[in-house]
Design a protein around this motif. Structure first.
Motif, PDB file in Angstrom:
ATOM      1  N   ALA A 447       0.822  -1.214   0.000  1.00 34.20           N
ATOM      2  CA  ALA A 447       0.000   0.000   0.000  1.00 34.20           C
ATOM      3  C   ALA A 447       0.857   1.265   0.000  1.00 34.20           C
ATOM      4  O   ALA A 447       1.977   1.284   0.519  1.00 34.20           O
ATOM      5  CB  ALA A 447      -0.919   0.005   1.222  1.00 34.20           C
ATOM      6  N   TYR A 448       0.305   2.322  -0.581  1.00 30.15           N
ATOM      7  CA  TYR A 448       0.924   3.651  -0.521  1.00 30.15           C
ATOM      8  C   TYR A 448       0.614   4.226   0.855  1.00 30.15           C
ATOM      9  O   TYR A 448      -0.537   4.506   1.177  1.00 30.15           O
ATOM     10  CB  TYR A 448       0.340   4.526  -1.627  1.00 30.15           C
ATOM     11  CG  TYR A 448       0.913   5.920  -1.704  1.00 30.15           C
ATOM     12  CD1 TYR A 448       1.987   6.214  -2.543  1.00 30.15           C
ATOM     13  CD2 TYR A 448       0.362   6.962  -0.950  1.00 30.15           C
ATOM     14  CE1 TYR A 448       2.504   7.503  -2.629  1.00 30.15           C
ATOM     15  CE2 TYR A 448       0.872   8.247  -1.025  1.00 30.15           C
ATOM     16  CZ  TYR A 448       1.943   8.510  -1.859  1.00 30.15           C
ATOM     17  OH  TYR A 448       2.446   9.783  -1.929  1.00 30.15           O
ATOM     18  N   HIS A 449       1.644   4.379   1.688  1.00 29.87           N
ATOM     19  CA  HIS A 449       1.429   4.685   3.108  1.00 29.87           C
ATOM     20  C   HIS A 449       1.889   6.088   3.470  1.00 29.87           C
ATOM     21  O   HIS A 449       2.929   6.564   3.000  1.00 29.87           O
ATOM     22  CB  HIS A 449       2.184   3.667   3.961  1.00 29.87           C
ATOM     23  CG  HIS A 449       1.892   3.784   5.433  1.00 29.87           C
ATOM     24  ND1 HIS A 449       0.634   3.593   5.966  1.00 29.87           N
ATOM     25  CD2 HIS A 449       2.711   4.087   6.492  1.00 29.87           C
ATOM     26  CE1 HIS A 449       0.681   3.743   7.278  1.00 29.87           C
ATOM     27  NE2 HIS A 449       1.920   4.051   7.619  1.00 29.87           N
ATOM     28  N   VAL A 450       1.103   6.743   4.304  1.00 31.54           N
ATOM     29  CA  VAL A 450       1.426   8.067   4.841  1.00 31.54           C
ATOM     30  C   VAL A 450       1.430   7.971   6.362  1.00 31.54           C
ATOM     31  O   VAL A 450       0.540   7.363   6.955  1.00 31.54           O
ATOM     32  CB  VAL A 450       0.394   9.123   4.391  1.00 31.54           C
ATOM     33  CG1 VAL A 450       0.708  10.478   5.011  1.00 31.54           C
ATOM     34  CG2 VAL A 450       0.359   9.223   2.874  1.00 31.54           C
ATOM     35  N   ASP A 451       2.448   8.561   6.998  1.00 28.87           N
ATOM     36  CA  ASP A 451       2.567   8.552   8.458  1.00 28.87           C
ATOM     37  C   ASP A 451       2.612   9.999   8.936  1.00 28.87           C
ATOM     38  O   ASP A 451       3.466  10.773   8.512  1.00 28.87           O
ATOM     39  CB  ASP A 451       3.840   7.801   8.863  1.00 28.87           C
ATOM     40  CG  ASP A 451       3.916   7.559  10.365  1.00 28.87           C
ATOM     41  OD1 ASP A 451       3.710   8.519  11.135  1.00 28.87           O
ATOM     42  OD2 ASP A 451       4.183   6.415  10.761  1.00 28.87           O
ATOM     43  N   LEU A 452       1.676  10.369   9.796  1.00 27.84           N
ATOM     44  CA  LEU A 452       1.631  11.765  10.235  1.00 27.84           C
ATOM     45  C   LEU A 452       1.116  11.864  11.667  1.00 27.84           C
ATOM     46  O   LEU A 452       0.572  10.900  12.218  1.00 27.84           O
ATOM     47  CB  LEU A 452       0.746  12.590   9.290  1.00 27.84           C
ATOM     48  CG  LEU A 452      -0.706  12.115   9.082  1.00 27.84           C
ATOM     49  CD1 LEU A 452      -1.636  12.693  10.143  1.00 27.84           C
ATOM     50  CD2 LEU A 452      -1.191  12.512   7.695  1.00 27.84           C
ATOM     51  N   ASN A 453       1.280  13.029  12.265  1.00 29.63           N
ATOM     52  CA  ASN A 453       0.722  13.338  13.583  1.00 29.63           C
ATOM     53  C   ASN A 453      -0.307  14.461  13.441  1.00 29.63           C
ATOM     54  O   ASN A 453      -0.143  15.360  12.612  1.00 29.63           O
ATOM     55  CB  ASN A 453       1.829  13.795  14.548  1.00 29.63           C
ATOM     56  CG  ASN A 453       2.703  12.639  14.995  1.00 29.63           C
ATOM     57  OD1 ASN A 453       2.212  11.547  15.225  1.00 29.63           O
ATOM     58  ND2 ASN A 453       4.007  12.885  15.094  1.00 29.63           N
ATOM     59  N   ILE A 454      -1.344  14.395  14.239  1.00 28.00           N
ATOM     60  CA  ILE A 454      -2.390  15.426  14.181  1.00 28.00           C
ATOM     61  C   ILE A 454      -2.432  16.233  15.480  1.00 28.00           C
ATOM     62  O   ILE A 454      -3.433  16.883  15.776  1.00 28.00           O
ATOM     63  CB  ILE A 454      -3.772  14.803  13.903  1.00 28.00           C
ATOM     64  CG1 ILE A 454      -4.177  13.803  14.997  1.00 28.00           C
ATOM     65  CG2 ILE A 454      -3.807  14.134  12.537  1.00 28.00           C
ATOM     66  CD1 ILE A 454      -5.626  13.351  14.894  1.00 28.00           C
ATOM     67  N   ASP A 455      -1.343  16.205  16.253  1.00 27.88           N
ATOM     68  CA  ASP A 455      -1.324  16.920  17.541  1.00 27.88           C
ATOM     69  C   ASP A 455      -1.572  18.409  17.383  1.00 27.88           C
ATOM     70  O   ASP A 455      -2.221  19.035  18.235  1.00 27.88           O
ATOM     71  CB  ASP A 455       0.021  16.690  18.243  1.00 27.88           C
ATOM     72  CG  ASP A 455       0.121  15.297  18.842  1.00 27.88           C
ATOM     73  OD1 ASP A 455      -0.885  14.830  19.407  1.00 27.88           O
ATOM     74  OD2 ASP A 455       1.191  14.676  18.728  1.00 27.88           O
ATOM     75  N   THR A 456      -1.042  18.998  16.310  1.00 25.32           N
ATOM     76  CA  THR A 456      -1.254  20.446  16.139  1.00 25.32           C
ATOM     77  C   THR A 456      -2.734  20.763  15.954  1.00 25.32           C
ATOM     78  O   THR A 456      -3.234  21.775  16.469  1.00 25.32           O
ATOM     79  CB  THR A 456      -0.458  20.955  14.927  1.00 25.32           C
ATOM     80  OG1 THR A 456      -0.784  20.167  13.768  1.00 25.32           O
ATOM     81  CG2 THR A 456       1.046  20.862  15.185  1.00 25.32           C
ATOM     82  N   MET A 457      -3.458  19.900  15.229  1.00 23.58           N
ATOM     83  CA  MET A 457      -4.893  20.108  15.037  1.00 23.58           C
ATOM     84  C   MET A 457      -5.639  19.923  16.360  1.00 23.58           C
ATOM     85  O   MET A 457      -6.566  20.681  16.679  1.00 23.58           O
ATOM     86  CB  MET A 457      -5.428  19.126  13.997  1.00 23.58           C
ATOM     87  CG  MET A 457      -4.835  19.289  12.610  1.00 23.58           C
ATOM     88  SD  MET A 457      -5.436  18.007  11.471  1.00 23.58           S
ATOM     89  CE  MET A 457      -7.168  18.435  11.370  1.00 23.58           C
TER      90      MET A 457
END
Length: 716
Positions: A447-457
């Protein structure tokens, strides 16, 4: 020498209101049946329109277009010289009926309306159709001019009759009629009918196929006869997956069986049967005695023979009856691997989306959804290897390859990379274990994978609330209340949904995919969490479709264990042993959030509650009585009562969530889907006060004498 007849039934992947596509698949099935020497062809229920038209069956256009397509079918040169049993809706005397239309050449022999309609669970046939409540009664039907001009007929028989050829008698029953206690095939058999057709729109549920197959084989195990069962296959526009498995049975023995799960739009199943075997089977005195008392069906006489002429000159020793064979069943784990995967492929190709987007949390639910998509890619690649032209064309289009491209995926991972997009949306409460599991799973399936954090939101949302109200909510472990704790969890869950739809719309653009289509967002809430309401309304479980929304946590674990070994994907072992957690609260040395602890019940217990509530039709009191007998002495009466009360309380207060559940693949009898299947109110008194009083009386009376219990009951 015998009377040998070659007969054909089929699985068709019809799509609601796809009139031309449905027509073409019907003609293809007839052409294939004739190429195998069949003299009879049976198709699925409502195959001209597709079974799942729902309220479109109320529209006059549906009936007009059905006759237009039917005329083109029987006028096609490939559809001559074969007895056809085709399903479509018909209006007779301003009443709508679900019908079988039997024809030979360009002549309609009989229109046979359905007698008993499916009207529970997922089915609402009586909303659209009227049952033919006049057994063995036949009227005249005035054909529409578009058909009458073609056939040269003005009036044709309409009603409950049978077809009599020069060598046998054939009768039709439709889907639900097989499931009724007094099925039509019983009376038809006693009146000399030898070949029965059953055209169905039967959906897949885990562990359901054996029930259907038992009924089909039993239909002729007592009465004798030849039974041709045809079924829809695929997603024809809704939550159901029709799972095919067309079958031919002779005297209770299987002679031919079609596949249950497949991406083939047309699958024809044929067998050569000996009518003399039916006649020999019925030489039983009791059968003869009952037959002499059985009511008579009107016979529509047709001067054709289904079997070749009898004589030494026509005898061919190479033509023999098809031998019997054992039934084939899939395990529940295999059903999960194949059923939702085929449903997803139909939905993807027909919606013309660019692929899928899945929030991948590192837990077993989203893991299961990802593995089902990978299973879909495996099935697609297998069909491509077999040269399935339709699947090849669909794969190239979904993967955004040019029309003149000769691209074919060399592996399921390559196809998965083209259409599957996953994303780990972490916060300060997420663990390194779930992040790494999500990344590793995405890598091994391609799979095309994205890793991120949403702490700022999350922080921005909290600061907005604080700026407006002057109050700063805290987590429970920091001294906050339950209300504060829950609100802070829900912020994270709902923001993930917003991020999911943003990425689903824009990732094809990021990857320079032509066409401008977005991705379908996949949900991954299991049936037990939906039932308990253990999900945030409009969180990342709110999606476009959900392949596991009607599958239990227990079955999902078994499926992942199967996929780990069968696919193989060793990384799945870490998901199996991970403790289910939402990871929405801070992790400390002494506290890690646990789903089962939060819910106050185990997933296995939830499955039992769900089954008894829906399938067992239990309210709180009757469920307590059932579980009191099942769970004691492992649990005390007080513990059983507490669990039952807790389940019904949370089920009731969260019932409103079922009204917005993501449309899910239907796989389980206790699905709480409010929109199609579980028609209960969404505002219920969560206390069930009277039932609680009766439960408490039983608990307090445990160990008391019968006289004391009777005295307690009289005071209530």
């Amino acid at each position: 020498m015998g009377h040998l007849v070659t007969i054909a039934t089929c699985n068709l992947n019809q799509w609601a209101l796809d009139f031309e596509g449905n027509r073409d698949r019907i003609i293809e099935s007839i052409k294939e049946a004739k190429s195998r020497g069949a003299s009879v062809r049976v198709g699925p229920e409502l195959e001209v329109t597709g079974y799942g038209c729902l309220d479109h069956f109320i529209e006059s256009d549906t009936y007009l277009h059905s006759w237009e397509m039917y005329a083109q079918i029987i006028d096609d040169e490939n559809c001559q010289d074969i007895l056809l049993d085709i399903g479509m809706p018909v209006v007779h005397k301003n009443v709508r009926y679900n019908c079988r239309v039997l024809s030979y050449g360009r002549e309609i022999l009989l229109i046979r309306p359905k007698i008993w309609l499916a009207n529970d669970g997922n089915y609402r046939e009586m909303r659209y159709f009227t049952p033919w409540m006049r057994p063995r009664h036949v009227e005249e039907y005035a054909l529409p001019r578009i058909v009458g001009q073609l056939t040269g007929q003005r009036l044709v028989p309409f009603g409950d009759a049978v077809i009599s050829t020069l060598d046998t008698v054939l009768g039709a029953e439709t889907c639900e009629e097989l499931f009724t206690p007094n099925s039509p095939h019983i009376a038809m058999a006693l009146d000399g009918v030898e070949i029965f057709t059953n055209s169905s729109g039967s959906h897949h549920e885990l562990r359901k196929l054996n029930t259907r197959m038992d009924l089909i084989t039993e239909a002729t195990s007592k009465c004798g006869g030849v039974y041709l069962y045809s079924n829809q296959r695929g997603c024809d526009g809704d939550r159901l997956y029709y799972d095919g498995c067309a079958i031919i049975v002779v005297n209770g023995k299987i002679v031919s069986q079609g596949s249950q799960f497949s991406l083939k739009d047309v699958e024809v199943v044929t067998a050569t049967i000996d009518l003399e075997e039916v006649r020999s089977f019925r030489t039983v005195i009791s059968h003869g005695l009952q037959a002499t008392q059985s009511p008579e069906y009107k016979r529509i006489h047709v001067p054709i023979a289904l079997s070749p002429s009898i004589g030494l000159s026509s005898f061919d020793p190479k033509v023999v009856p098809t031998p019997t064979q054992p039934l084939h069943f899939y395990s529940p784990e295999e059903e999960i691997a194949f059923g939702p995967a085929c449903w997803l492929w139909d939905y993807l190709r027909r919606s013309r989306a660019a692929g899928f987007f899945l929030p991948l949390s590192g837990g077993i639910d989203s893991c299961s959804t990802a593995v089902i998509v990978f299973s879909m890619c495996r099935i697609v690649c297998d069909e491509i290897a077999e040269g399935n032209a339709q699947v090849i064309a669909d794969a190239r289009r979904v993967a955004a390859k040019p029309e003149d491209s000769d691209w074919l995926p060399e592996s399921p991972q390559e196809l998965c990379n083209a259409i599957m997009h996953t994303c780990y949306m972490g916060t300060a409460n997420s663990s390194t274990e779930t992040r790494s599991r999500a990344k590793e799973l995405a890598e091994v399936i391609g799979a095309y994978h994205v890793d991120l954090n949403i702490d700022t939101m999350v922080s921005a949302t909290r600061m907005l609330f604080e700026a407006v109200t002057g109050k700063a909510p805290r987590f429970r472990i920091h001294g906050g209340t339950t209300v504060e704790n829950l609100a802070l969890q829900n912020i994270q869950a709902r923001l993930r949904m917003v991020v999911a739809y943003l990425f689903a719309q824009l990732l094809p653009w990021v990857r320079s995919r032509p066409g401008g289509g977005g991705l379908l967002v996949l949900g991954s809430a299991n049936v037990d969490e939906c039932l308990r309401g253990y999900l945030t309304k409009y969180d990342c479980s709110s999606a476009d479709i959900n392949p596991i929304g009607s599958i239990s946590k227990k079955d999902l674990k078994s499926f992942i264990a199967y996929a780990r070994d069968e696919f193989p994907l060793p990384v799945l072992d870490s998901f199996i042993h991970a403790v289910p957690t939402a990871e929405l609260e801070p992790i400390t040395e002494s506290y890690v959030q646990s789903d089962e602890a939060d819910m106050g019940m185990t997933y296995d217990e939830l499955s039992v509650f769900g089954y008894l509530r829906k399938v067992g039709k239990c309210g709180p009191y009757s469920m307590f009585l059932r579980l009191y007998r099942l769970w004691t002495p492992r649990l005390t009466p007080e513990q059983v009562a507490t669990k039952v009360k807790r389940f019904f309380y949370y089920y009731a207060v969260n019932r409103h969530k079922q009204t917005v559940l993501t449309p899910a693949y239907h796989a389980e009898q206790y699905s709480p889907d409010d929109n199609r299947f579980d028609l209960r109110p969404f505002m219920i008194d969560p206390m069930f006060s009277w039932a609680r009083k009766k439960i408490d009386a039983i608990v307090s009376g445990a160990g008391k004498s019968t006289e004391e219990m009777r005295a307690t009951e009289e005071t209530m």
